[in-house]
Motif scaffolding. Structure first.
Motif, PDB file in Angstrom:
ATOM      1  N   GLU A  73       0.837  -1.205   0.000  1.00  0.00           N
ATOM      2  CA  GLU A  73       0.000   0.000   0.000  1.00  0.00           C
ATOM      3  C   GLU A  73       0.874   1.259   0.000  1.00  0.00           C
ATOM      4  OE1 GLU A  73      -2.880  -0.016   3.113  1.00  0.00           O
ATOM      5  OE2 GLU A  73      -3.868  -1.850   2.396  1.00  0.00           O
ATOM      6  N   ALA A  93       2.164   1.660  -3.539  1.00  0.00           N
ATOM      7  CA  ALA A  93       1.116   2.175  -4.423  1.00  0.00           C
ATOM      8  C   ALA A  93       0.872   3.659  -4.170  1.00  0.00           C
ATOM      9  CB  ALA A  93      -0.173   1.377  -4.212  1.00  0.00           C
ATOM     10  N   GLU A  94       0.926   4.063  -2.895  1.00  0.00           N
ATOM     11  CA  GLU A  94       0.708   5.472  -2.546  1.00  0.00           C
ATOM     12  C   GLU A  94       1.750   6.378  -3.191  1.00  0.00           C
ATOM     13  OE1 GLU A  94       1.168   8.389   1.362  1.00  0.00           O
ATOM     14  OE2 GLU A  94       0.865   6.231   1.664  1.00  0.00           O
ATOM     15  N   TYR A  95       3.024   5.995  -3.104  1.00  0.00           N
ATOM     16  CA  TYR A  95       4.076   6.867  -3.621  1.00  0.00           C
ATOM     17  C   TYR A  95       4.208   6.785  -5.139  1.00  0.00           C
ATOM     18  CZ  TYR A  95       5.681   8.766   0.753  1.00  0.00           C
ATOM     19  OH  TYR A  95       5.746   9.487   1.917  1.00  0.00           O
ATOM     20  N   LEU A  96       3.906   5.640  -5.704  1.00  0.00           N
ATOM     21  CA  LEU A  96       3.890   5.564  -7.165  1.00  0.00           C
ATOM     22  C   LEU A  96       2.782   6.454  -7.725  1.00  0.00           C
ATOM     23  CD1 LEU A  96       4.428   1.729  -7.765  1.00  0.00           C
ATOM     24  CD2 LEU A  96       6.064   3.568  -8.220  1.00  0.00           C
ATOM     25  N   ASP A  97       1.647   6.431  -7.067  1.00  0.00           N
ATOM     26  CA  ASP A  97       0.504   7.245  -7.529  1.00  0.00           C
ATOM     27  C   ASP A  97       0.750   8.726  -7.274  1.00  0.00           C
ATOM     28  OD1 ASP A  97      -2.397   7.441  -8.419  1.00  0.00           O
ATOM     29  OD2 ASP A  97      -2.512   8.366  -6.428  1.00  0.00           O
ATOM     30  N   ARG A  98       1.315   9.057  -6.113  1.00  0.00           N
ATOM     31  CA  ARG A  98       1.525  10.463  -5.754  1.00  0.00           C
ATOM     32  C   ARG A  98       2.403  11.173  -6.778  1.00  0.00           C
ATOM     33  NH1 ARG A  98       3.967  11.921   0.081  1.00  0.00           N
ATOM     34  NH2 ARG A  98       2.040  10.811   0.653  1.00  0.00           N
ATOM     35  N   TYR A  99       3.423  10.483  -7.285  1.00  0.00           N
ATOM     36  CA  TYR A  99       4.359  11.122  -8.208  1.00  0.00           C
ATOM     37  C   TYR A  99       4.249  10.585  -9.634  1.00  0.00           C
ATOM     38  CZ  TYR A  99       6.209  12.871  -3.845  1.00  0.00           C
ATOM     39  OH  TYR A  99       6.331  13.484  -2.610  1.00  0.00           O
ATOM     40  N   ASP A 100       3.163   9.850  -9.885  1.00  0.00           N
ATOM     41  CA  ASP A 100       2.867   9.359 -11.238  1.00  0.00           C
ATOM     42  C   ASP A 100       4.057   8.602 -11.814  1.00  0.00           C
ATOM     43  OD1 ASP A 100       1.325   8.935 -13.500  1.00  0.00           O
ATOM     44  OD2 ASP A 100       1.948  10.807 -14.459  1.00  0.00           O
ATOM     45  N   GLU A 156       5.938   4.915 -12.941  1.00  0.00           N
ATOM     46  CA  GLU A 156       5.663   3.591 -13.495  1.00  0.00           C
ATOM     47  C   GLU A 156       6.895   2.706 -13.278  1.00  0.00           C
ATOM     48  OE1 GLU A 156       3.460   0.618 -15.195  1.00  0.00           O
ATOM     49  OE2 GLU A 156       2.767   2.674 -14.836  1.00  0.00           O
TER      50      GLU A 156
END
Length: 346
Positions: free
Chosen positions: A146, A149-156, A158
């Motif tokens: 989790e 996923a949070e940090y990948l999503d926060r800074y877009d 891949e």
């Protein structure tokens, strides 16, 4: 034993420097050693962490009172270069100043063998190599899906993500980081950490124009996150640790990333002779070699896992438990042994 554990500039100086001081104090707490963070002569040992005028003043007074003085050699002139505005101009007079400051001590603590070799050109003060170590507890839970996923999503971002952790300064290899990202547009690059040397207090004034331009003109796949409150976010999101720094006394961020099992790609500088290329790191010298090594690790998940596991095992000897025993042992030696047998510089 009572220790005056003083860090001149505390609250202003940030990054690995400040964390190393926190690590030392964690060791003192764990070993039940009584200490104050104020400079005082009401102590059995004066331990200084930053060469400033107040530290030198108390070192001189302590020596006259036959209180042993221990100085941590976090600073060198070479390490100071390429950090903020005027740092290169100030580096030249910094060396004799540091030589004078370190010459006031009874003993020095050097964070690496390379640092010890550099400091030997400053002063003949006796020294011991003790790593700054790392606090593994700060990174407990970094592998939480989790959190990733949070940090990948926060800074877009891949995966696989190529990442760096630390102050955004030229000495850390900022230009190489940006250039390699530009040459590998298929991968996301993320630099987690302050965008200036002081952590946000005088950033526009202290940050050199070249640094600002490198950040502002970096490619779209290159993200500078700025300061993150949870340090676990960097290894959680990152897959390959890219450490192109040109000069380090040790490099705590490297130890932390390795502890989290992230395969490091490092510049082949003398500080990292303890790393084995192809075993617990990829060690390279040129931009082309950085591109090649990062590409190979991004494309080969098994190789990332192998080198990452070896890297984590290598850091076992840098834990606060092991480092702490060495530091406390040196304290005991200095407090119980004869003092002021040396003639301080100046």
């Amino acid at each position: 034993m009572r220790v005056s554990h003083y860090f001149e500039g505390e609250g202003v100086v940030t990054g690995g420097f400040a964390q190393s001081v926190n690590n030392q104090r964690a060791v003192l707490d764990d070993h039940g050693i009584d200490y104050t963070t104020e400079p005082t002569l009401d102590c059995d040992l004066l331990h200084l962490n930053n060469a400033g005028p107040r530290s030198i003043y108390y070192a001189k007074r302590a020596r006259r009172r036959r209180i042993p003085v221990l100085f941590h050699t976090h600073n060198t002139a070479a390490d100071f270069r390429d950090s903020f505005v005027f740092s290169n101009a100030l580096a030249r007079p910094l060396k004799p100043f540091l030589a004078y400051a370190y010459g006031q001590a009874d003993h020095l603590v050097c964070p690496s063998e390379h640092n010890q070799e550099v400091i030997a050109d400053y002063t003949d003060t006796p020294s011991t190599v003790i790593s700054n170590g790392f606090d593994g507890d700060r990174f407990a839970g970094w592998d939480d899906p989790e959190l990733r996923a949070e940090y990948l999503d926060r800074y877009d971002l891949e995966p696989p993500v190529v990442f760096m952790f630390g102050h955004v300064i030229k000495r850390k290899g900022l230009d190489t980081f940006v250039e390699v990202a530009r040459r590998l547009p298929e991968y996301d690059f993320a630099w987690f950490g302050y965008l200036n040397p002081t952590g946000g207090r005088l950033d526009r004034f202290l940050q050199p124009r070249e640094t600002r331009e490198l950040v502002e003109n970096s490619p779209d796949n290159c993200t500078f996150t700025g300061y993150i409150e949870d340090p676990r976010g960097a290894p959680a999101a990152g897959d390959v640790f890219f450490w192109p720094s040109r000069n380090e006394n040790e490099g705590m961020a490297l130890l932390e990333a390795m502890h989290c099992g992230k395969p490091p790609v490092v510049r082949a500088i003398p500080t990292y002779e303890w790393l084995a290329d192809g075993e617990d790191c990829r060690k390279v010298e040129t931009t082309d070699e950085f591109v090649e090594a990062i590409t190979e690790l991004c494309e080969d998940e098994a190789e990332r896992g192998r080198i990452g596991a070896n890297a984590a095992a290598t850091t076992d000897r840098f834990t606060l438990e092991g480092v702490g025993e060495q530091l406390v042992g040196l304290y005991d030696e200095l407090v119980s042994g004869p003092t002021n047998e040396r003639t301080p510089t100046g």
